[in-house]
Design a protein around this motif. Sequence first.
Motif, PDB file in Angstrom:
ATOM      1  N   PHE A  28     -65.553 -58.432 -15.998  1.00  0.00           N
ATOM      2  CA  PHE A  28     -65.929 -58.070 -17.357  1.00  0.00           C
ATOM      3  C   PHE A  28     -67.402 -57.685 -17.356  1.00  0.00           C
ATOM      4  CE2 PHE A  28     -67.316 -58.910 -21.728  1.00  0.00           C
ATOM      5  CZ  PHE A  28     -66.318 -58.277 -22.454  1.00  0.00           C
ATOM      6  N   PRO A  29     -67.771 -56.550 -17.986  1.00  0.00           N
ATOM      7  CA  PRO A  29     -69.169 -56.103 -17.960  1.00  0.00           C
ATOM      8  C   PRO A  29     -70.134 -57.159 -18.493  1.00  0.00           C
ATOM      9  CG  PRO A  29     -67.742 -54.371 -18.827  1.00  0.00           C
ATOM     10  CD  PRO A  29     -66.903 -55.607 -18.706  1.00  0.00           C
ATOM     11  N   GLY A  30     -71.160 -57.436 -17.728  1.00  0.00           N
ATOM     12  CA  GLY A  30     -72.155 -58.401 -18.166  1.00  0.00           C
ATOM     13  C   GLY A  30     -71.900 -59.819 -17.722  1.00  0.00           C
ATOM     14  N   LEU A  31     -70.720 -60.079 -17.120  1.00  0.00           N
ATOM     15  CA  LEU A  31     -70.429 -61.395 -16.560  1.00  0.00           C
ATOM     16  C   LEU A  31     -70.154 -61.228 -15.075  1.00  0.00           C
ATOM     17  CD1 LEU A  31     -68.016 -62.899 -19.263  1.00  0.00           C
ATOM     18  CD2 LEU A  31     -70.475 -63.329 -18.998  1.00  0.00           C
ATOM     19  N   PRO A  32     -70.534 -62.207 -14.269  1.00  0.00           N
ATOM     20  CA  PRO A  32     -70.322 -62.059 -12.822  1.00  0.00           C
ATOM     21  C   PRO A  32     -68.849 -62.071 -12.470  1.00  0.00           C
ATOM     22  CG  PRO A  32     -71.067 -64.275 -13.356  1.00  0.00           C
ATOM     23  CD  PRO A  32     -71.180 -63.475 -14.618  1.00  0.00           C
ATOM     24  N   GLY A  33     -68.466 -61.277 -11.485  1.00  0.00           N
ATOM     25  CA  GLY A  33     -67.090 -61.276 -11.018  1.00  0.00           C
ATOM     26  C   GLY A  33     -66.708 -62.655 -10.510  1.00  0.00           C
ATOM     27  N   GLY A  34     -65.486 -63.068 -10.808  1.00  0.00           N
ATOM     28  CA  GLY A  34     -65.039 -64.378 -10.368  1.00  0.00           C
ATOM     29  C   GLY A  34     -65.197 -65.460 -11.412  1.00  0.00           C
ATOM     30  N   LEU A  35     -65.868 -65.129 -12.526  1.00  0.00           N
ATOM     31  CA  LEU A  35     -66.026 -66.096 -13.615  1.00  0.00           C
ATOM     32  C   LEU A  35     -65.012 -65.773 -14.708  1.00  0.00           C
ATOM     33  CD1 LEU A  35     -67.856 -68.451 -14.718  1.00  0.00           C
ATOM     34  CD2 LEU A  35     -69.014 -66.673 -16.055  1.00  0.00           C
ATOM     35  N   LYS A  36     -64.205 -66.767 -15.079  1.00  0.00           N
ATOM     36  CA  LYS A  36     -63.232 -66.593 -16.160  1.00  0.00           C
ATOM     37  C   LYS A  36     -63.735 -67.337 -17.383  1.00  0.00           C
ATOM     38  CE  LYS A  36     -58.418 -67.262 -17.542  1.00  0.00           C
ATOM     39  NZ  LYS A  36     -57.101 -67.835 -17.162  1.00  0.00           N
ATOM     40  N   LEU A  37     -63.919 -66.597 -18.459  1.00  0.00           N
ATOM     41  CA  LEU A  37     -64.375 -67.164 -19.724  1.00  0.00           C
ATOM     42  C   LEU A  37     -63.218 -67.077 -20.710  1.00  0.00           C
ATOM     43  CD1 LEU A  37     -66.759 -68.234 -21.441  1.00  0.00           C
ATOM     44  CD2 LEU A  37     -67.298 -65.844 -21.968  1.00  0.00           C
ATOM     45  N   THR A  38     -62.770 -68.222 -21.198  1.00  0.00           N
ATOM     46  CA  THR A  38     -61.660 -68.268 -22.147  1.00  0.00           C
ATOM     47  C   THR A  38     -62.194 -68.712 -23.500  1.00  0.00           C
ATOM     48  OG1 THR A  38     -60.126 -68.850 -20.368  1.00  0.00           O
ATOM     49  CG2 THR A  38     -59.384 -69.210 -22.616  1.00  0.00           C
ATOM     50  N   LEU A  39     -62.058 -67.827 -24.504  1.00  0.00           N
ATOM     51  CA  LEU A  39     -62.577 -68.106 -25.841  1.00  0.00           C
ATOM     52  C   LEU A  39     -61.423 -68.128 -26.841  1.00  0.00           C
ATOM     53  CD1 LEU A  39     -65.695 -65.734 -25.892  1.00  0.00           C
ATOM     54  CD2 LEU A  39     -65.584 -68.141 -25.203  1.00  0.00           C
ATOM     55  N   THR A  40     -61.454 -69.085 -27.747  1.00  0.00           N
ATOM     56  CA  THR A  40     -60.513 -69.122 -28.855  1.00  0.00           C
ATOM     57  C   THR A  40     -61.194 -68.488 -30.056  1.00  0.00           C
ATOM     58  OG1 THR A  40     -59.487 -71.144 -28.016  1.00  0.00           O
ATOM     59  CG2 THR A  40     -59.099 -70.590 -30.322  1.00  0.00           C
ATOM     60  N   LEU A  41     -60.596 -67.401 -30.560  1.00  0.00           N
ATOM     61  CA  LEU A  41     -61.228 -66.603 -31.612  1.00  0.00           C
ATOM     62  C   LEU A  41     -60.551 -66.820 -32.957  1.00  0.00           C
ATOM     63  CD1 LEU A  41     -61.724 -63.188 -29.755  1.00  0.00           C
ATOM     64  CD2 LEU A  41     -63.275 -65.142 -29.869  1.00  0.00           C
ATOM     65  N   ASP A  42     -61.381 -66.943 -33.965  1.00  0.00           N
ATOM     66  CA  ASP A  42     -60.952 -66.953 -35.360  1.00  0.00           C
ATOM     67  C   ASP A  42     -61.571 -65.716 -35.977  1.00  0.00           C
ATOM     68  OD1 ASP A  42     -60.205 -67.499 -37.942  1.00  0.00           O
ATOM     69  OD2 ASP A  42     -61.763 -69.011 -38.262  1.00  0.00           O
ATOM     70  N   GLY A  43     -60.836 -64.614 -35.957  1.00  0.00           N
ATOM     71  CA  GLY A  43     -61.435 -63.335 -36.326  1.00  0.00           C
ATOM     72  C   GLY A  43     -62.417 -62.940 -35.235  1.00  0.00           C
ATOM     73  N   ASP A  44     -63.702 -62.690 -35.601  1.00  0.00           N
ATOM     74  CA  ASP A  44     -64.709 -62.377 -34.590  1.00  0.00           C
ATOM     75  C   ASP A  44     -65.593 -63.582 -34.297  1.00  0.00           C
ATOM     76  OD1 ASP A  44     -66.153 -62.563 -36.892  1.00  0.00           O
ATOM     77  OD2 ASP A  44     -67.220 -60.668 -36.663  1.00  0.00           O
ATOM     78  N   GLY A  45     -65.169 -64.760 -34.744  1.00  0.00           N
ATOM     79  CA  GLY A  45     -65.903 -65.995 -34.482  1.00  0.00           C
ATOM     80  C   GLY A  45     -65.244 -66.796 -33.373  1.00  0.00           C
ATOM     81  N   VAL A  46     -66.050 -67.537 -32.641  1.00  0.00           N
ATOM     82  CA  VAL A  46     -65.549 -68.360 -31.537  1.00  0.00           C
ATOM     83  C   VAL A  46     -65.446 -69.808 -32.012  1.00  0.00           C
ATOM     84  CG1 VAL A  46     -65.965 -69.168 -29.182  1.00  0.00           C
ATOM     85  CG2 VAL A  46     -66.628 -66.832 -29.852  1.00  0.00           C
ATOM     86  N   THR A  47     -64.263 -70.361 -31.923  1.00  0.00           N
ATOM     87  CA  THR A  47     -64.084 -71.756 -32.324  1.00  0.00           C
ATOM     88  C   THR A  47     -64.267 -72.705 -31.146  1.00  0.00           C
ATOM     89  OG1 THR A  47     -61.697 -71.628 -31.955  1.00  0.00           O
ATOM     90  CG2 THR A  47     -62.519 -71.115 -34.169  1.00  0.00           C
ATOM     91  N   GLU A  48     -63.903 -72.256 -29.953  1.00  0.00           N
ATOM     92  CA  GLU A  48     -64.108 -73.060 -28.760  1.00  0.00           C
ATOM     93  C   GLU A  48     -64.012 -72.165 -27.542  1.00  0.00           C
ATOM     94  OE1 GLU A  48     -59.633 -74.793 -27.956  1.00  0.00           O
ATOM     95  OE2 GLU A  48     -60.977 -75.944 -29.259  1.00  0.00           O
TER      96      GLU A  48
END
Length: 333
Positions: A28-48
């Motif tokens: 993903f652009p701007g994040l290092p390869g090999g890093l998985k970022l999992t976000l829970t979204l409420d619209g365009d907001g991050v809940t966790e």
Amino acid sequence: MVEVTKDLPRSADGLAMDWLEVPFGPCFPGLPGGLKLTLTLDGDGVTEGQATSLVAMNTSSEEVAVETFIERLAAAMPLAPVSYRLLACRAIEQAAGLEPDPAVERGRAAALERERIASHLGWLAQLGRQLSFVWLTRRAAALQLETQRADREQLVALRPALQSLIARLEHTPLLKARLKGIGALPHGSQDLRGPVARASGRTEDARQADAMYRELGFEMRAESAGDAWARLRQRHVEIMTSLDLVEVAGDPELPKLRAIDNPSGTGEATVETPRGRATLRLTQERGQVVSVELDSACSQHIGLVADLVEGQELGDALVAVGSLDLSPWEVTS
């Protein structure tokens, strides 16, 4: 709609929306390869959210010759191979009872600082990709390539170009507006290291306890705001500090294991890598490394992600995570 949404959790604006779990990475652009970022979204907001490494290093390996161990550890850390090569050499030499050799340590320090400059430039290039600052990506990446193999004279010659890049970044209002106040670490965050710690005003730097660095005149400088803008400025300061150190130390010398005779023993070493303090403990028997314990900055910092992204808008959350400069390879499992 009232009936459909009555049992859904409510976001800060009072709207009830389906929460979506969205993965970002491992590419993903701007994040290092090999890093998985999992976000829970409420619209365009991050809940966790949480970050995990898909290339984490497993330190429970089979017995291996000391020279092979050094090469494997360096190869396993593509964003900081010199730092971890040095870490392995020092731990093995300490286990063998060797005292530091000032002439050797001077060249090693220069190599470590050259890698720090290149690493911070690589992070700037990654930041440019994330923010669509094409000029930053191109300029920082070009300077990084010039730095990686440069000798002392060539590095000193790069000073005007590095100063120009830093001055341009610190006088770009749009960049400051995008980063300032973003990703401020929660009060009481523990075990911060490297630029992340120093950008929060903490005097945390393993080089302060190193006799060679005291001889070279190392002085630590720190920001205090603890946000993404402070982390950017902290890395700017460290680029120029590292350049000053190389100028005094001389030509960088790739760390190589000093002569030892198949020793047995336990060794421990600490190195201030570009991302912070890393400590290696190992046991060797008759020239074979039989056990390893590695404590790295990124193994600590990856746990900051959950608190850092909670309640943020999606774009701000991604900027905040990127500002930590996580290396998924330097996370141990």
